[in-house]
Design a protein around this motif. Sequence first.
Motif, PDB file in Angstrom:
ATOM      1  N   THR A 142       3.833  -6.235  -9.762  1.00 28.05           N
ATOM      2  CA  THR A 142       4.138  -5.973  -8.354  1.00 28.05           C
ATOM      3  C   THR A 142       2.874  -6.147  -7.522  1.00 28.05           C
ATOM      4  O   THR A 142       1.816  -5.610  -7.873  1.00 28.05           O
ATOM      5  N   VAL A 179       3.329  -6.151  -3.893  1.00 22.51           N
ATOM      6  CA  VAL A 179       3.706  -5.676  -2.563  1.00 22.51           C
ATOM      7  C   VAL A 179       4.482  -4.375  -2.711  1.00 22.51           C
ATOM      8  O   VAL A 179       5.367  -4.265  -3.560  1.00 22.51           O
ATOM      9  N   TRP A 180       4.117  -3.395  -1.905  1.00 25.33           N
ATOM     10  CA  TRP A 180       4.826  -2.124  -1.876  1.00 25.33           C
ATOM     11  C   TRP A 180       5.319  -1.866  -0.460  1.00 25.33           C
ATOM     12  O   TRP A 180       4.638  -2.187   0.515  1.00 25.33           O
ATOM     13  N   GLN A 181       6.468  -1.278  -0.360  1.00 24.13           N
ATOM     14  CA  GLN A 181       7.043  -0.997   0.954  1.00 24.13           C
ATOM     15  C   GLN A 181       6.736   0.433   1.374  1.00 24.13           C
ATOM     16  O   GLN A 181       7.016   1.382   0.645  1.00 24.13           O
ATOM     17  N   LEU A 182       6.126   0.573   2.540  1.00 23.39           N
ATOM     18  CA  LEU A 182       5.909   1.869   3.153  1.00 23.39           C
ATOM     19  C   LEU A 182       6.849   1.944   4.345  1.00 23.39           C
ATOM     20  O   LEU A 182       6.482   1.613   5.466  1.00 23.39           O
ATOM     21  N   PRO A 188       5.309  -3.663   4.786  1.00 24.72           N
ATOM     22  CA  PRO A 188       4.876  -4.082   3.448  1.00 24.72           C
ATOM     23  C   PRO A 188       3.372  -3.891   3.274  1.00 24.72           C
ATOM     24  O   PRO A 188       2.577  -4.265   4.139  1.00 24.72           O
ATOM     25  N   ARG A 212       0.421  -5.059   1.063  1.00 25.92           N
ATOM     26  CA  ARG A 212       0.115  -6.146   0.129  1.00 25.92           C
ATOM     27  C   ARG A 212      -1.221  -5.894  -0.572  1.00 25.92           C
ATOM     28  O   ARG A 212      -2.230  -5.620   0.082  1.00 25.92           O
ATOM     29  N   ALA A 213      -1.209  -6.040  -1.884  1.00 27.00           N
ATOM     30  CA  ALA A 213      -2.432  -5.825  -2.666  1.00 27.00           C
ATOM     31  C   ALA A 213      -3.522  -6.807  -2.265  1.00 27.00           C
ATOM     32  O   ALA A 213      -4.704  -6.442  -2.202  1.00 27.00           O
ATOM     33  N   HIS A 253       6.894  -9.794  -6.244  1.00 25.54           N
ATOM     34  CA  HIS A 253       7.457  -9.106  -7.402  1.00 25.54           C
ATOM     35  C   HIS A 253       7.756 -10.130  -8.506  1.00 25.54           C
ATOM     36  O   HIS A 253       8.100 -11.277  -8.223  1.00 25.54           O
TER      37      HIS A 253
END
Length: 401
Positions: free
Chosen positions: A17, A19-22, A26, A28-29, A179
Motif C-alpha cells: 500500500t 496511499v492511505w485515505q484520511l 489521500p 501518499r507515501a 494498492h
Amino acid sequence: MTLAPMTPLAALPSPSTAVWQLGPVPIRAYALCIIVGIVVACVVTEYRLRRRGVAPGAVLDIAVWAVPAGIIGARIYHVITSPEKYFGADGQPLKAFAIWEGGLGIWGAVAGGAVGAWFAARQLGIPFAVVADALAPGLPLAQAIGRFGNWFNNELYGGRTSLPWGLEVHVMDPDNPGHALRDDAGNPVLQPGLYHPAFLYEALWNIGVAALVVVLDRKLRLGRGRAFALYVMGYTAGRFWIELMRTDEANHILGLRLNVWTAALVFLGALVYFLRVRGPRQYLIPVGAPATPVPPAGGDVSQVDLSGREAGAQPVAPEGYRVVTEEQFRTYRETGAVPAEEPAAADEAGRDEADEAATDAERTEREPAGEDRADEDGTDEDRAGDDRAGAGGARPADRDS
C-alpha cells in the motif's frame, strides 16, 4: 529423485500500500518521503548557512522559492522527456498537470530549484555560490529519503537477481492506484522472482555522496560553488551505473536510456566547473543591520539578535551581506568589529576590477612623476623607468591560483 526448487533464503519485501485515505484526503507515501527530504535538506542547509554568517531563518525564505520551482522543473523535465504519454496519438495533454499521478525528473528538480534559490538569494543579498555550497550535502540526503517513496510505489527496480537482498515487487492494481493487486484469497500478488533494488542502491549512494561532500569540504575548504559541483559529480557518477540497471520504460538514444546520457553530460559540466573555478570559501557579514552584533557565549555569530538588545525586540533581517575572508569573519565573530570595506578576496571578478583600477592609478601617478623629474634632470627619467620595472616585479601573486 525430485530436486526442490531453488528459493532465496532472504529477500527485501515491498509495501503493498502506498496511499492511505484520511477521510476524503489521500495521504501518499511518495509525497511524505519528499516532504521529509525537503525538511532534512532545509535543516542541513540552515546549519551550514549560519556557519558562513547568514542570519537565522534565511533557508525558509529560500525554500519558499526553491521548492515550488523545483517541483515545476521536475514536472517539466518529465513531460519533455516523455511527450508520448501526453501529446502522442493516445496522449492526454491535460494529464501533464496531474502531478499527483507521478512523474518527476530529478534533473528538472535541481535546475528549477536552482533558479528559485538564485532568485531568493538575490532578494536576501546572499551570493548564490554560498547558498549552493550550503545546500550541497543536504540535497543528496533529501534525494535518498525521496527514493523510499519509489519503494512504496513498487517502482525503480532493476533486473532479476538471486542475491539475498533481492526485492519483492508487487503487481500494482491499475484500477486502485497506490494498492497492490490481490488474488481471490485477498493476498497481494507478487511479480515472479526477485529484482535488484535500484532505489536502495541510489539511496545508499546519495548518503555516501553527502558524506563525501562534508569530508572534502571540511578538508579542502571549498568555495565559490565547488562543493555543489562535487555533489553533482558524485550523484551523476552513481546515477550513470544505476540507470543502466533499471528496467522500467524510458526513451532511448543510441541504445542507451536518456537519463544515462544526461548523467554523463551533467557530470562533465560539473567536472569542468570544479577544475576551472578557484577561490577561497566565502563568509558573510550583515549589511544594514539595525545594531552592531555582539557574539553570544557560544561564539556563533549566526545566533546574534540583529535587532538590538532591547527587551521584547523582534529579530530584523539585515539588508544584505558583505563577502569577507575567513580571518575577517573570525575576527568579526569573536569581537563584533566590522572589517573595513575592501574587495572580497573570494570575489574574483571584483578583485580583478580592483587590480585593474589600482594598476591604472599607479600608472597615472607614475607618469606625472616621471615627467617632473625629467624636467629637473634628464637622467632621472631612467630612474623612473627602473622604478616602474621594480614595482611591476614586486606585484604579489594571485591568491586564488
